[in-house]
Motif scaffolding. Structure first.
Motif, short mmCIF file in Angstrom:
data_model
loop_
_atom_site.label_atom_id
_atom_site.label_comp_id
_atom_site.label_asym_id
_atom_site.label_seq_id
_atom_site.Cartn_x
_atom_site.Cartn_y
_atom_site.Cartn_z
N GLU A 1 0.83 -1.21 0.00
CA GLU A 1 0.00 0.00 0.00
C GLU A 1 0.86 1.26 0.00
N SER A 2 1.96 1.25 0.76
CA SER A 2 2.81 2.45 0.80
C SER A 2 3.54 2.66 -0.52
N ILE A 3 3.93 1.57 -1.19
CA ILE A 3 4.62 1.69 -2.47
C ILE A 3 3.66 2.17 -3.56
N LEU A 4 2.45 1.59 -3.58
CA LEU A 4 1.48 1.91 -4.63
C LEU A 4 0.61 3.12 -4.30
N HIS A 5 0.69 3.62 -3.06
CA HIS A 5 -0.10 4.76 -2.60
C HIS A 5 -1.60 4.51 -2.73
N ILE A 6 -2.02 3.31 -2.35
CA ILE A 6 -3.44 2.95 -2.33
C ILE A 6 -3.73 2.14 -1.08
N ARG A 7 -5.00 1.95 -0.76
CA ARG A 7 -5.41 1.14 0.39
C ARG A 7 -6.24 -0.03 -0.13
N PHE A 8 -5.96 -1.22 0.39
CA PHE A 8 -6.71 -2.42 0.03
C PHE A 8 -7.66 -2.77 1.16
N THR A 9 -8.83 -3.29 0.81
CA THR A 9 -9.79 -3.79 1.77
C THR A 9 -9.69 -5.31 1.78
N LEU A 10 -9.60 -5.90 2.96
CA LEU A 10 -9.52 -7.35 3.08
C LEU A 10 -10.91 -7.94 3.07
N LYS A 11 -11.16 -8.85 2.14
CA LYS A 11 -12.43 -9.56 2.05
C LYS A 11 -12.13 -11.05 2.03
N ASN A 12 -13.01 -11.83 2.64
CA ASN A 12 -12.85 -13.28 2.59
C ASN A 12 -13.67 -13.81 1.41
N GLU A 13 -13.00 -13.92 0.28
CA GLU A 13 -13.66 -14.42 -0.92
C GLU A 13 -12.82 -15.54 -1.51
#
Length: 113
Positions: free
Chosen positions: A17-29
């Motif tokens: 996330e710090s390298i790509l400058h985005i935030r990921f949401t964790l989902k159980n899929e």
């Protein structure tokens, strides 16, 4: 992943996330990911699953799966991310067993060749 989230996941997630400058949401899929076809490539296979989910929203079986080339490609992606070399074009997928294997290959004593 088809098993519990390992503790290192949170560190890797924060790093990406710090390298790509985005935030990921964790989902159980877990129904959207595939299992590796061998018993030794879970890390590289998870890397490819994550990549497929990011770009396509789901995974497909990687066939044929060239384990050494996929590991080398993952190393090349991580190197390019670290060196800030990825701008508009992503690293191409593995098509042949020899793709990427000459890049960033670690030697037996841990020194890059």
């Amino acid at each position: 992943m088809h098993s519990a989230v390992p503790s290192i996941f949170w560190y890797l997630k924060a790093s990406v996330e710090s390298i790509l400058h985005i935030r990921f949401t964790l989902k159980n899929e877990s129904s959207t990911v595939t299992l590796q076809q061998n018993e030794y490539d879970c890390g590289v296979h998870d890397f490819r699953n994550a990549e497929e989910i990011c770009f396509h929203g789901k995974c497909k079986i990687i066939n044929p799966y060239h384990a050494e080339a996929e590991r080398a490609r993952a190393r090349e992606i991580l190197r390019k991310l670290k060196d800030n070399e990825i701008e508009d074009e992503w690293v191409p997928h593995v098509e042949q067993a020899t793709d990427f294997i000459h890049l960033n290959k670690p030697s037996e004593n841990g020194v890059k060749l």
